[in-house]
Design a protein around this motif. Sequence first.
Motif, PDB file in Angstrom:
ATOM      1  N   LEU A  45       2.207   1.627  -3.562  1.00  0.00           N
ATOM      2  CA  LEU A  45       0.549   2.024  -4.983  1.00  0.00           C
ATOM      3  C   LEU A  45       1.341   3.882  -4.418  1.00  0.00           C
ATOM      4  O   LEU A  45       0.228   4.608  -5.395  1.00  0.00           O
ATOM      5  N   ILE A  46       1.022   4.369  -2.857  1.00  0.00           N
ATOM      6  CA  ILE A  46       0.844   5.608  -3.065  1.00  0.00           C
ATOM      7  C   ILE A  46       1.347   6.455  -3.154  1.00  0.00           C
ATOM      8  O   ILE A  46       1.447   7.580  -4.137  1.00  0.00           O
ATOM      9  N   ILE A  98       0.979  -0.921   0.017  1.00  0.00           N
ATOM     10  CA  ILE A  98      -0.051  -0.012  -0.212  1.00  0.00           C
ATOM     11  C   ILE A  98       0.770   1.241  -0.183  1.00  0.00           C
ATOM     12  O   ILE A  98       0.377   2.217  -0.700  1.00  0.00           O
ATOM     13  N   ALA A 129       4.501   5.215  -5.615  1.00  0.00           N
ATOM     14  CA  ALA A 129       3.577   5.565  -6.776  1.00  0.00           C
ATOM     15  C   ALA A 129       3.213   5.702  -7.725  1.00  0.00           C
ATOM     16  O   ALA A 129       3.041   7.393  -8.137  1.00  0.00           O
ATOM     17  N   GLN A 130       1.342   6.266  -7.153  1.00  0.00           N
ATOM     18  CA  GLN A 130       0.432   7.213  -7.303  1.00  0.00           C
ATOM     19  C   GLN A 130       1.119   8.542  -7.529  1.00  0.00           C
ATOM     20  O   GLN A 130       0.930   9.403  -8.035  1.00  0.00           O
ATOM     21  N   CYS A 144       1.992   8.166 -11.441  1.00  0.00           N
ATOM     22  CA  CYS A 144       1.208   6.511 -11.862  1.00  0.00           C
ATOM     23  C   CYS A 144       0.088   6.580 -11.426  1.00  0.00           C
ATOM     24  O   CYS A 144      -1.066   7.526 -10.912  1.00  0.00           O
ATOM     25  N   ALA A 145      -0.641   5.874 -12.595  1.00  0.00           N
ATOM     26  CA  ALA A 145      -2.025   5.949 -12.390  1.00  0.00           C
ATOM     27  C   ALA A 145      -2.103   4.088 -12.147  1.00  0.00           C
ATOM     28  O   ALA A 145      -1.979   2.980 -11.916  1.00  0.00           O
ATOM     29  N   TYR A 146      -3.395   3.936 -10.986  1.00  0.00           N
ATOM     30  CA  TYR A 146      -3.068   2.578 -10.345  1.00  0.00           C
ATOM     31  C   TYR A 146      -4.229   1.865 -11.228  1.00  0.00           C
ATOM     32  O   TYR A 146      -5.809   2.499 -12.079  1.00  0.00           O
ATOM     33  N   MET A 147      -3.969   0.387 -11.732  1.00  0.00           N
ATOM     34  CA  MET A 147      -4.559  -0.412 -12.480  1.00  0.00           C
ATOM     35  C   MET A 147      -4.696  -2.028 -11.294  1.00  0.00           C
ATOM     36  O   MET A 147      -3.766  -2.048 -10.952  1.00  0.00           O
ATOM     37  N   SER A 148      -5.894  -2.165 -10.979  1.00  0.00           N
ATOM     38  CA  SER A 148      -5.934  -3.474 -10.527  1.00  0.00           C
ATOM     39  C   SER A 148      -5.272  -4.856 -10.817  1.00  0.00           C
ATOM     40  O   SER A 148      -5.967  -4.395 -12.144  1.00  0.00           O
TER      41      SER A 148
END
Length: 142
Positions: free
Chosen positions: A128-129, A125, A131-132, A136-140
């Motif tokens: 992820l944060i 997590i 990278a955003q 970056c865009a999040y893709m599950s």
Amino acid sequence: EVYGTGDEATCPVIVLRGEAVAMGLNDSVWARYPVGEQVKVTDSATHAPSTRNVFWKQEEGASEKVAAQSISELQKRGLICLVCNRALKGWAGELAEKTKQKSETVYADLGANLIPGAYLVPSGIFALIRAQNAGCAYMSAD
């Protein structure tokens, strides 16, 4: 191809957490521990649980399209591979129990045997944060 851009215009980042941590462990770990059994990945030749990381590099003779989707090939095109430390600790505990070893020993072994170019991060997590925050865009994967 659709947008007419090359690899230099993108920077994919994958965060390996939970069961996906297995993708970030090198072949020697897969050979020493029951990783293939844990993630239910079978060897296409033996039909037994895999003893190598099939996600890192494709088998000899794999089609060019399949080989191009391996982590090692995607890293050559700029892929950044992050491994969740919290999940790695969980994996170490499970594998230690299965192999009758100390969790700390297995954790040290796993951490020392990530696939080349992978980075251990405090948590998935957190990664992820970060990278955003870097755009970056999040893709599950779900």
